[in-house]
Enzyme design. Structure first.
Site, short mmCIF file in Angstrom:
data_model
loop_
_atom_site.label_atom_id
_atom_site.label_comp_id
_atom_site.label_asym_id
_atom_site.label_seq_id
_atom_site.Cartn_x
_atom_site.Cartn_y
_atom_site.Cartn_z
CG LEU A 106 6.85 -10.46 1.90
CD1 LEU A 106 7.91 -11.53 2.09
CD2 LEU A 106 5.97 -10.79 0.70
N GLY A 151 7.78 -5.76 0.45
CA GLY A 151 7.12 -6.53 -0.62
C GLY A 151 6.20 -5.67 -1.48
CG ASN A 175 10.63 -1.52 5.22
OD1 ASN A 175 10.31 -2.27 4.33
ND2 ASN A 175 9.91 -1.36 6.31
CD GLU A 176 12.80 -6.08 2.39
OE1 GLU A 176 13.27 -4.93 2.23
OE2 GLU A 176 11.98 -6.60 1.61
N1 CO8 Z 1 2.14 -7.74 7.96
C1 CO8 Z 1 1.18 -8.03 8.86
N2 CO8 Z 1 0.45 -7.10 9.53
C2 CO8 Z 1 0.71 -5.81 9.23
C3 CO8 Z 1 1.68 -5.44 8.29
C4 CO8 Z 1 2.42 -6.46 7.64
N3 CO8 Z 1 3.37 -6.20 6.72
N4 CO8 Z 1 1.71 -4.09 8.24
C5 CO8 Z 1 0.79 -3.64 9.08
N5 CO8 Z 1 0.16 -4.67 9.69
C6 CO8 Z 1 -0.94 -4.63 10.67
C7 CO8 Z 1 -0.58 -3.80 11.90
O1 CO8 Z 1 0.12 -4.57 12.85
C8 CO8 Z 1 -1.96 -3.38 12.38
O2 CO8 Z 1 -2.53 -4.52 13.02
P1 CO8 Z 1 -3.58 -4.32 14.23
O3 CO8 Z 1 -4.74 -3.58 13.63
O4 CO8 Z 1 -3.90 -5.72 14.64
O5 CO8 Z 1 -2.86 -3.53 15.29
C9 CO8 Z 1 -2.75 -3.17 11.08
O6 CO8 Z 1 -2.03 -3.91 10.07
C10 CO8 Z 1 -2.79 -1.73 10.64
O7 CO8 Z 1 -1.48 -1.20 10.62
P2 CO8 Z 1 -1.14 0.31 11.05
O8 CO8 Z 1 -1.98 0.72 12.22
O9 CO8 Z 1 0.34 0.42 11.20
O10 CO8 Z 1 -1.66 1.08 9.75
P3 CO8 Z 1 -1.18 2.52 9.23
O11 CO8 Z 1 -2.17 2.90 8.20
O12 CO8 Z 1 -0.93 3.46 10.37
O13 CO8 Z 1 0.25 2.25 8.54
C11 CO8 Z 1 1.80 1.00 7.15
C12 CO8 Z 1 0.33 1.43 7.42
C13 CO8 Z 1 2.60 2.24 6.75
C14 CO8 Z 1 1.79 0.00 6.02
C15 CO8 Z 1 2.36 0.41 8.46
O14 CO8 Z 1 1.46 -0.57 8.93
C16 CO8 Z 1 3.69 -0.25 8.29
O15 CO8 Z 1 4.71 0.41 8.19
N6 CO8 Z 1 3.70 -1.60 8.28
C17 CO8 Z 1 4.90 -2.39 8.23
C18 CO8 Z 1 5.33 -2.55 6.83
C19 CO8 Z 1 6.60 -3.36 6.73
O16 CO8 Z 1 7.60 -3.06 7.35
N7 CO8 Z 1 6.55 -4.41 5.92
C20 CO8 Z 1 7.66 -5.26 5.71
C21 CO8 Z 1 7.23 -6.69 5.57
S1 CO8 Z 1 8.63 -7.72 5.17
C22 CO8 Z 1 8.64 -7.86 3.48
O17 CO8 Z 1 7.74 -7.44 2.81
C23 CO8 Z 1 9.81 -8.51 2.80
C24 CO8 Z 1 10.46 -9.56 3.59
C25 CO8 Z 1 11.53 -10.30 2.81
C26 CO8 Z 1 11.90 -11.59 3.49
C27 CO8 Z 1 13.28 -11.61 3.94
C28 CO8 Z 1 13.77 -12.95 4.44
C29 CO8 Z 1 13.47 -13.20 5.91
#
Ligand code: CO8
Length: 300
Positions: A106, A151, A175-176
């Site tokens: 998400l 997500g 990983n929430e």
């Molecule tokens: N949402 C928004 N922006 C994001 C997200 C995301 N999920 N993931 C990454 N980005 C952004 C980063 O902040 C970065 O932004 P900027 O360029 O402005 O600095 C850009 O995308 C690129 O990210 P990275 O430099 O980290 O890219 P990498 O290729 O090094 O890594 C990953 C990619 C592995 C995907 C890494 O970005 C990561 O681990 N992201 C976080 C993923 C995560 O933890 N997602 C969980 C989201 S929560 C969810 O899905 C369920 C929620 C359920 C709701 C519960 C009730 C409240």
């Protein structure tokens, strides 16, 4: 009529309640040109349907990380609906056009510092996407060609079969807990239905992201293959699933998934209220803010 702020899709009969479709059209007689490949594309998702095999390829193409924003989720649901309504389509392979990332889950910015109305609209779109995908009557195969947290993992878990590129740098999981948030009950139900209660309990509490080989051992993904073989394998698995009569497979899928789908349908509005109450708490906003900062710092 749909109430304001509700995706029009939710007003249509859900896929899992529909009658099985008729069998696929007979094979083309020799000498005739192959059935056309139809494609449609929106901003974030590209879809190509091969009408001769009945298989659609859906590719996420929302840089940088295929995060599931409101726009992405809406386009995803609409694409699924289009395929579901197309009698020529019997199966869909879901993958990413972005190297190393399947989906980052998400879009956190949709859950941070926004209005109640926005949270409502966003969460309804998340629910809609899951109801359409988990309840799809098509065969759904996830070709996971990169990391797939939260997500992103839910999308893979909602498919009928998961094949992942064997690169140990790619990880997958719900990983929430690491973000200080809690996976909703229907994320949990979907996870439990794939890996079983004990593995889900441990993995959810720890917010584990499992490297591909570990994910395979846990049963979170069904198969690992070298990255260059991923699409070939996905096509072979799809052909195997499509060799069965649609109606028998679809009714079996409904039997396995209906209770979990019905549970969300019955509690949809409460689930939205819970999400809004939870996500708008000061402590949760703080956790999400810190997590986003951490992502940015990690980069620099
Ligand atoms: N949402 C928004 N922006 C994001 C997200 C995301 N999920 N993931 C990454 N980005 C952004 C980063 O902040 C970065 O932004 P900027 O360029 O402005 O600095 C850009 O995308 C690129 O990210 P990275 O430099 O980290 O890219 P990498 O290729 O090094 O890594 C990953 C990619 C592995 C995907 C890494 O970005 C990561 O681990 N992201 C976080 C993923 C995560 O933890 N997602 C969980 C989201 S929560 C969810 O899905 C369920 C929620 C359920 C709701 C519960 C009730 C409240």
């Amino acid at each position: 009529l749909c109430p304001p702020g509700v995706l029009p899709l939710c007003c249509r009969p859900p896929a899992w309640d529909r009658a099985a479709r008729p069998p696929p059209s007979p094979l083309q007689p020799p000498g005739l040109p192959l059935a056309p490949c139809r494609s449609f594309s929106n901003n974030k998702i590209q879809v190509e349907l091969d009408e001769s095999s009945g298989v659609a390829m859906m590719k996420f193409k929302s840089p940088p990380v295929n995060s599931l924003s409101l726009e992405f989720l809406t386009e995803f649901s609409i694409s699924l609906e289009k395929l579901e309504n197309n009698r020529a389509c019997r199966g869909v392979i879901i993958t990413s056009a972005i190297p190393k990332i399947f989906s980052s889950g998400l879009d956190i910015t949709e859950m941070y510092g926004k209005s109640m109305e926005h949270y409502t609209e966003f969460w309804r779109a998340v629910q809609e996407m899951w109801l359409r995908l988990y309840g799809s009557s098509m065969v759904t195969v996830a070709a996971v060609n990169g990391s797939s947290p939260a997500g992103g993992c839910l999308i893979a878990l909602s498919c009928d079969y998961r094949i992942m590129a064997e690169n140990p740098k790619f990880s997958i999981g719900l990983n929430e807990a690491q973000l200080g948030i809690v996976a909703p009950f229907w994320f949990k139900d979907t996870f439990v239905n794939v890996v079983g209660h004990r593995i889900a309990e441990r993995s959810l509490q720890l917010g584990s992201l499992h490297p591909a080989p570990e994910a395979h051992k846990l049963g979170l993904v069904d198969e690992l293959v070298p990255e260059e073989k991923l699409m070939e394998k996905a096509a072979a698995v799809m052909a195997q699933w499509l060799a069965l009569p649609d109606h028998a497979r679809q009714l079996t899928k409904t039997m396995m998934r209906k209770a979990v789908l019905d549970r969300l349908v019955a509690h949809r509005e409460d689930d939205i209220k819970n999400f809004i109450t939870f996500v708008s708490k000061e402590s949760i906003q703080k956790s999400l803010g810190k997590y986003m900062e951490m992502l940015k710092k990690r980069k620099s």
